[in-house]
Enzyme design. Sequence first.
Site, short mmCIF file in Angstrom:
data_model
loop_
_atom_site.label_atom_id
_atom_site.label_comp_id
_atom_site.label_asym_id
_atom_site.label_seq_id
_atom_site.Cartn_x
_atom_site.Cartn_y
_atom_site.Cartn_z
CB VAL A 85 -0.95 0.00 1.21
CG1 VAL A 85 -1.80 1.27 1.22
CG2 VAL A 85 -1.86 -1.23 1.19
CB VAL A 127 -12.83 -0.71 7.88
CG1 VAL A 127 -14.00 -1.67 7.69
CG2 VAL A 127 -12.46 -0.61 9.36
N GLY A 156 -1.87 -15.34 -3.52
CA GLY A 156 -1.45 -14.15 -2.79
C GLY A 156 -2.52 -13.51 -1.93
CD GLU A 170 0.47 -11.79 4.39
OE1 GLU A 170 1.63 -12.22 4.16
OE2 GLU A 170 0.04 -10.71 3.93
CG ASP A 174 -7.96 -8.44 9.03
OD1 ASP A 174 -7.09 -7.56 9.05
OD2 ASP A 174 -8.92 -8.44 8.23
CE LYS A 184 -9.65 -5.36 7.78
NZ LYS A 184 -9.59 -6.23 6.59
N GLY A 222 -5.43 -4.97 -1.31
CA GLY A 222 -4.60 -4.71 -2.49
C GLY A 222 -3.98 -3.34 -2.41
#
Length: 439
Positions: free
Chosen positions: A14, A130, A185, A188, A199, A203, A309
């Site tokens: 990112v 988020v 991808g 992980e 995760d 959020k 992404g």
Amino acid sequence: MSTLKVALLGCGNVGSQVARILLEDAEALAARTGARLELTGIAVRTIDAPRDVDLPRELFTTDADSLVEDADIVIELMGGIEPARSLILRSIDHGATVVSGNKALLALDGPTLYEKADAAQVQLSYEAAVAGAIPILRPIRDSLSGDRITRVLGIVNGTTNFILDQMDTTGAQFDDALKEAQRLGYAEADPTADVEGHDAAAKGAILASLSFHTRFALEDVYCEGITKVTAADIAAAKDAGFVIKLLAIAELLPRDNSDGAGAEGVSVRVHPTLLPRDHPLAAVHGAFNAVFIEAENAGELMFYGQGAGGTPTASAVLGDVVSAARRMVLGGPGRTETTTGHVPAMGIDAVRTSYSIGLDVADQPGVLARIAQLFAEQGVSIETLRQSIHPSDTPGQATAELRIVTHRATEAALAATVEQIQDLAVINSVTSVLRVEGA
């Protein structure tokens, strides 16, 4: 035209895209904000590490402390708790606006950061924390600020949605779907944070905080992952007209209060959930994300798009940067959080939901009657029951698989029912317990 100095912390997937956009689209960004956004440096651990984007080497530094002290806007994309937390606090102390995508830090210690930003009258923005590119936090905070949100359901982790979607569309086992996610991808090498729901829980805490104007932390979120979901669960759900999704759910609930009626609390939870196939969230495939909101006046709304992404998430980061820069050009204090509700967090026992329960039982007369009696004793009503027989060559050894869907009841009553079912002599095992929403 004035110039605003921008410091970037982190240059991963990112961060590298954010840097590229700041450099390549400098003129367009200046026209939108009324100020030039000068990228003064990029703090990284290793200057010569390989990166997907070719960026000027002179921008890189390992001295993050000095970089943030001279910045007007600090973009934190390092991830993790430290040193990200200390650098954000240092930035706030120096009067810088902060843009972050760090959902783990915000969920764990967000209240401290918000209070510091409020006291310093600087802005702390985190749209990228988020659902990636999906603009969801600003619509909740701004567009729906005049409404009363009652419920939020979100598919906010692309990895788990891809895995469950693969299991649903191809019949794959969990392990095989996970390996495919890793090959592409989406997952992980260590997928624990995704598949165990951590995760999504982070959020969920952020979504709940904005939706109900109260600061919720990670410890307020009930969390279950998807590692126990089997291909048999997926097939049974499909046969019954459902799909299984990992949902982050935040909802307003009534609560018992000696002061009388009207008291409310908020339940925040993450777990695998059965959804009817005609529910809008059931159509979210692959690694996409979506957030479904129920509000008193707006009704039902859904926000859908790329949940991760480098380039999509960079779009959310730059949206916060442009918004903050416009405010700085016009003047005035930073935007504070509307945390005025102070609605208490409620445990999952207070939730009213439905269960889908899988049982492996002895194929004997009276088994169904005994199970139904136990449900009735706990005040839980059975909505549907499906049975499939597994014959045996040994007399009296045949078994049956039962799939029971209950009517809505309290989580406490449903949990007590499952616990007592396990003690019945005719029950070989409880093969699955999944919650049902939207039916």
